[in-house]
Write an enzyme that holds these catalytic residues in place. Structure first.
Site, PDB file in Angstrom:
ATOM      1  N   LEU A  73       0.802  -1.223   0.000  1.00  0.00           N
ATOM      2  CA  LEU A  73       0.000   0.000   0.000  1.00  0.00           C
ATOM      3  C   LEU A  73       0.835   1.273   0.000  1.00  0.00           C
ATOM      4  CD1 LEU A  73      -2.880  -1.086   2.401  1.00  0.00           C
ATOM      5  CD2 LEU A  73      -2.667  -1.388  -0.065  1.00  0.00           C
ATOM      6  N   CYS A 197      12.662  -5.595  -5.107  1.00  0.00           N
ATOM      7  CA  CYS A 197      12.215  -4.444  -4.316  1.00  0.00           C
ATOM      8  C   CYS A 197      12.098  -4.801  -2.837  1.00  0.00           C
ATOM      9  CB  CYS A 197      10.867  -3.951  -4.840  1.00  0.00           C
ATOM     10  SG  CYS A 197      10.949  -3.190  -6.463  1.00  0.00           S
TER      11      CYS A 197
END
Length: 253
Positions: A73, A197
């Site tokens: 998010l 990532c």
């Protein structure tokens, strides 16, 4: 192009596009007729889907087999806290429906692989690769080239991002054949060389920059406005706020 005209609500919705001479009513009609497949509904896919839906792309396909997690998010802006644990494809479809009910969404809740790539890509005008791994990037590029489907591909890492547009079956104005993905990146790096990532981190807004630029390239390609990034790699360094473009060409084979 779709023969179904823009209705009065669509004309009002897309008014700021329609008054642009480079797009106009014909360009907006082309956007409505376009079929675009987005690989990944994550960091890059989120802004791509957001802006292509807002722009009025008629059909958006979404390929993603993942679920929404809390750590998504920070950058995957079409998903929300109540959707944690939900299918990303389903969450993205709900977001798009709320943003623009004129967009048809086709869900492919699976992972792109060698067994389904041809089926998934077939029938789309443009493919946008927002994946986060080299296997998917090379597979998408190879299959798009084979099927002669335009590919808009991007990548991000930490504070840096890049994107380019691929039409390797076509020739440039000088008669030279356009380069392919493998002309730019001949082979993927060995496993473990480039951290993910999750391992290296990534600033959330960076994915918004690159994903929005990918959406812009799609809009240009569909409407014929401007010059797409064919044979050019756009690179962005967020820490210095610097954009650079390098040209690349077809290699002798």
């Amino acid at each position: 192009m779709s023969k179904e005209p823009l209705n009065s609500e669509e004309i009002q919705r897309y008014a700021r596009h329609i008054i642009l001479p480079e797009i106009g009513g014909a360009g907006q009609q082309a956007l409505k007729a376009a079929r675009v497949l987005v690989i990944g509904a994550g960091g890059l896919g989120a802004p791509v889907l957001q802006y292509l839906a807002a722009a009025g792309i008629g059909t958006l396909g979404i390929v993603d087999d993942d679920t929404v997690s809390l750590s998504n998010l920070q950058r995957q802006v079409i998903h929300a806290t109540p959707g944690i644990g939900r299918s990303k494809a389903d969450s993205a479809a709900e977001f798009i429906a709320g943003l623009n009910p004129h967009v048809a969404v086709v869900l492919h809740e699976t992972r792109l692989d060698a067994s389904n790539a041809e089926t998934l890509l077939s029938g789309y005008d443009i493919v946008v690769d927002g994946s986060d791994n080299f296997d998917t990037r090379y597979l998408a590029a190879d299959m798009a080239e084979r099927l002669q489907i335009t590919l808009v591909t991007g990548a991000v890492g930490r504070f840096d991002g890049s994107l380019t547009v691929l039409q390797p079956w076509k020739s440039a104005s000088d008669g030279r054949q356009n380069p392919s993905y493998r002309d730019l990146f001949p082979a993927p790096p060995p496993p473990g060389i480039v951290p993910s990532c999750a391992e290296a981190g990534i600033v959330g807004a960076l994915t918004g920059v690159i994903g929005t630029l990918q959406a812009m390239e799609v809009i240009k390609l569909v409407t014929g406005a401007g010059e797409p990034l064919i044979g050019r790699l756009l690179m962005y360094d967020a820490l210095t706020a610097r954009f650079e473009i390098i040209k690349y060409g077809r290699k002798v084979r």
